[in-house]
Design a protein around this motif. Structure first.
Motif, PDB file in Angstrom:
ATOM      1  N   ILE A   1       0.754  -1.196   0.083  1.00 48.25           N
ATOM      2  CA  ILE A   1       0.076  -0.123   0.128  1.00 48.25           C
ATOM      3  C   ILE A   1       0.833   1.022  -0.020  1.00 48.25           C
ATOM      4  N   ASN A   2       0.644   2.019  -0.703  1.00 50.52           N
ATOM      5  CA  ASN A   2       1.382   3.317  -1.022  1.00 50.52           C
ATOM      6  C   ASN A   2       0.358   4.552  -0.987  1.00 50.52           C
TER       7      ASN A   2
ATOM      8  N   ARG B   1      -2.338  -7.241  -7.882  1.00 52.02           N
ATOM      9  CA  ARG B   1      -2.163  -6.088  -7.404  1.00 52.02           C
ATOM     10  C   ARG B   1      -3.432  -5.222  -7.910  1.00 52.02           C
TER      11      ARG B   1
ATOM     12  N   ASN C   1      -5.189  -1.688  -7.720  1.00 52.27           N
ATOM     13  CA  ASN C   1      -5.125  -0.170  -7.472  1.00 52.27           C
ATOM     14  C   ASN C   1      -6.385   0.614  -7.117  1.00 52.27           C
TER      15      ASN C   1
ATOM     16  N   VAL D   1      -3.374  -1.935  -3.359  1.00 53.05           N
ATOM     17  CA  VAL D   1      -2.614  -0.700  -3.457  1.00 53.05           C
ATOM     18  C   VAL D   1      -3.657   0.372  -3.278  1.00 53.05           C
TER      19      VAL D   1
ATOM     20  N   ASN E   1      -4.565   4.253  -2.525  1.00 52.27           N
ATOM     21  CA  ASN E   1      -4.251   5.459  -2.865  1.00 52.27           C
ATOM     22  C   ASN E   1      -5.396   6.608  -2.407  1.00 52.27           C
TER      23      ASN E   1
END
Length: 487
Positions: free
Chosen positions: A2-3, A360, A362, A392, A394
Motif C-alpha cells: 500500500i502506498n 495487485r 489499485n 494498492v 491511494n
C-alpha cells in the motif's frame, strides 16, 4: 502493498502528432555531426523522487548515435559526481537536452520538483558559460506543461511527444532553433520497429545495483483507448493506431537486460492487454526465452482478458498482474470514465485466482462522486475479494493538463503546475481509516494517511477561470494546491 500516491498516471513518452514515419538507417557522411549532452533530470536527488531507468532519453540517444552524432548521457545514478562537478557542461556541446519525466511525486505529502529542475538547469547554464549550447527540453512531464516550463527553464526550444525525429532535426541545425522559444511536436519514429534498443553496460550496471532494480521496456506505441478522466495518455500519444515492436527485437532487448544483471522488467505500454493477440505474443516471447530469474509486470485492464491469456501468464515469470479499477463502486467508476465495471473486475480476479496468479489491485479514493458510502462499497468489495498484500490503496487525484478533470475544473495549466488535487471532502481520510479493513492499513500506511491529512490542511483553494464551462460550481470543494508559480 500500500502506498500513498495520487492517481495512477504513469507517463510514457509517446507523441501527439503523426507525421510520416522516418527511418534514418545510416548517417550522411557529408553532414556535420553534432556534439550532444542529454541530461536525465529525473535522476536528481529530490524529496519523494525514486529514479527510474531513463528509457525515453535512451531512445533519443540511440537515434542520435545511429545518425552519427556524438552523444553523452548525464545520469546522476550512474555518475553522482556530475551533480556538483559540472565540468562536463563546459565541454564544446552544440546541444544540451534535458528530459523531465515527472513534475512531482503525485503525493499529497510531497512538494513540487520544478524548483529543483530550475536550480540545476541554471547551474548548468552558468557552467556552460560563453559557449552557449542550444538548450532543449523534452520528456513526458515536460510535454504536459510545455508552454509553462519552456520560459521558466529558459530553454531555446522544447519537444512535445517522442523526441527522436525532432531531435534529429534540431541537432542537424542548432542555430536555426536558438532563442526561438517554441515547442515543437514530436512524431512517430521508424527506428522503434526497425532496431533493438541496446543500453550502455555502465548505465545498466548503475541501476542494477539497487535491490529493487527495474527497467522499462516498450512492446508497443499506441494511443490508449481508455477514457479515464484523470489520465493524460490520450493527449500525449495523439492519434496513433499502434506500432508493435517485432518479437525478435524484443527478445534481443530482454536478453541484454538479463545479461546486465537486471531481473525485473516493467512493460511501459499504457495498457498491456488492450489488444489480446499482441499481448499473448509478448507473453509467449518471454516464456520462450526462459531467462533464469527474470520477472515482469505491466498495467492490465479487466477486459479484454480471457482464459487463454491467463493460462499463458502462468509460468511466464509475471511478478504480479496489476490492474487499476481505481474504485470498486460502479458509480465512481462511471464518473472516472472507466470502460468496465466491478463485475469485470470480479471476473478478472477469479480468473487469476483459479491459476494462482499474483495480483495487485489499485484503488484511488477521492475521485468524482466519492462519498462515505462509495468508500464503504469499495472497502467491502476489496475485503471480500483481496488478500492483505493485494490492495494498492491511494488517496486523491493529481489534476493534470488536457484531462477531463482539468476541463471540468476550468483551471489553467499554470495553476496545475503546482501539485493540485481534485476536490475531496476533508473527511475522506477518516472515512478510509474507519471503513477499510485494518489488514489493508499497516502502520506505515497509517502514517502516510496522517501525513496526507496534515499536508491537505496547508493547501489553499483555487478558483476556476471566469466563464469556465465545467461543473466546478456544483462541487462541494474546490481543488487544492501547495503553492503558486510565477510564470
Amino acid at each position: 502493498m500500500i502506498n500513498l500516491v495520487i492517481g495512477r498516471c504513469r507517463l510514457s513518452i509517446l507523441g501527439r502528432h503523426r507525421p510520416p514515419v522516418i527511418i534514418r538507417e545510416t548517417p550522411d557522411l557529408g553532414a556535420v555531426m553534432a556534439r550532444v549532452a542529454l541530461v536525465n533530470l529525473a535522476s536528481l536527488e529530490m524529496p519523494g523522487n525514486e529514479p527510474i531507468f531513463p528509457i525515453g532519453l535512451r531512445c533519443v540517444q540511440d537515434a542520435l548515435d545511429r545518425a552519427g552524432h556524438h552523444t553523452q548521457l548525464i545520469d546522476l545514478v550512474e555518475d553522482p559526481q556530475a551533480h556538483d562537478d559540472l565540468s562536463w557542461a563546459a565541454q564544446p556541446w552544440d546541444v544540451i537536452g534535458f528530459t523531465i519525466r515527472n513534475i512531482d511525486p503525485l503525493d499529497l505529502a510531497c512538494d513540487n520538483h520544478v524548483e529543483h529542475y530550475v536550480e540545476f538547469v541554471n547551474r548548468v547554464r552558468a557552467a556552460a558559460g560563453s559557449r552557449c549550447p542550444l538548450f532543449v527540453g523534452g520528456g513526458p512531464g515536460y510535454s504536459l506543461f510545455a508552454d509553462v516550463l519552456l520560459p521558466l527553464l529558459g530553454f531555446d526550444v522544447g519537444v512535445v511527444g517522442p523526441g527522436e525525429n525532432m531531435m534529429l532535426d534540431i541537432v542537424a541545425s542548432p542555430e536555426a532553433y536558438r532563442g526561438t522559444g517554441r515547442n515543437l511536436g514530436g512524431g512517430r519514429y521508424g527506428g522503434f520497429t526497425a532496431e533493438a534498443l541496446r543500453h550502455p553496460p555502465s548505465l545498466l550496471a548503475a541501476y542494477a545495483r539497487s535491490p529493487t532494480a527495474m527497467i522499462g521496456v516498450e512492446a508497443k506505441r499506441k494511443t490508449c483507448y481508455q477514457g479515464c478522466s484523470y489520465c493524460p495518455y490520450a493527449h500525449i500519444s495523439g492519434e496513433n493506431k499502434g506500432e508493435l515492436k517485432p518479437r525478435e527485437l524484443l527478445a534481443e532487448e530482454l536478453r541484454a537486460i538479463h545479461a546486465a544483471g537486471i531481473r525485473r522488467v516493467f512493460f511501459t505500454d499504457s495498457i498491456f492487454n488492450s489488444e489480446l493477440r499482441p499481448a499473448k505474443e509478448v507473453v509467449r516471447t518471454i516464456a520462450g526465452l526462459a531467462l533464469p530469474g527474470l520477472t515482469w509486470c505491466a498495467y492490465f485492464t479487466p477486459k479484454p482478458f480471457d482464459d487463454e491469456l491467463a493460462e499463458l501468464l502462468v509460468g511466464s515469470g509475471v511478478d504480479y498482474v496489476l490492474v487499476s479499477p481505481d474504485s470498486l463502486d460502479d458509480g465512481v467508476m462511471r464518473a472516472l470514465g472507466k470502460s468496465f465495471r466491478s463485475r469485470h473486475v470480479d471476473r478478472f480476479v477469479e480468473r487469476c485466482r483459479q491459476r494462482d496468479l499474483p495480483l495487485r489491485v489499485n484503488v484511488v479514493f477521492g475521485g468524482p462522486g466519492e462519498t462515505r458510502e462509495t468508500v464503504r462499497a469499495t472497502a467491502r468489495c476489496a475485503d471480500a475479494m483481496l488478500s492483505d498484500d493485494e490492495l494498492v490503496m491511494n488517496l486523491g487525484y493529481r489534476v493534470l493538463p488536457s484531462t477531463a478533470m482539468a476541463r471540468q475544473l476550468g483551471l489553467a495549466d499554470s495553476d496545475l503546475l503546482s501539485p493540485t488535487f481534485y476536490p475531496f471532502d476533508p473527511e475522506l481520510f477518516s472515512w478510509v481509516i474507519e471503513e477499510v479493513d485494518q489488514r489493508f492499513v499497516p502502520t506505515k500506511m497509517m502514517f502516510n494517511i496522517l501525513a496526507g491529512r496534515v499536508a491537505s490542511r496547508k493547501m489553499f483553494p483555487l478558483r476556476p477561470q471566469p466563464g469556465a464551462a465545467g461543473q466546478v460550481m456544483s462541487l462541494p470543494y474546490l481543488p487544492l494546491t501547495r503553492q503558486r508559480w510565477a510564470t
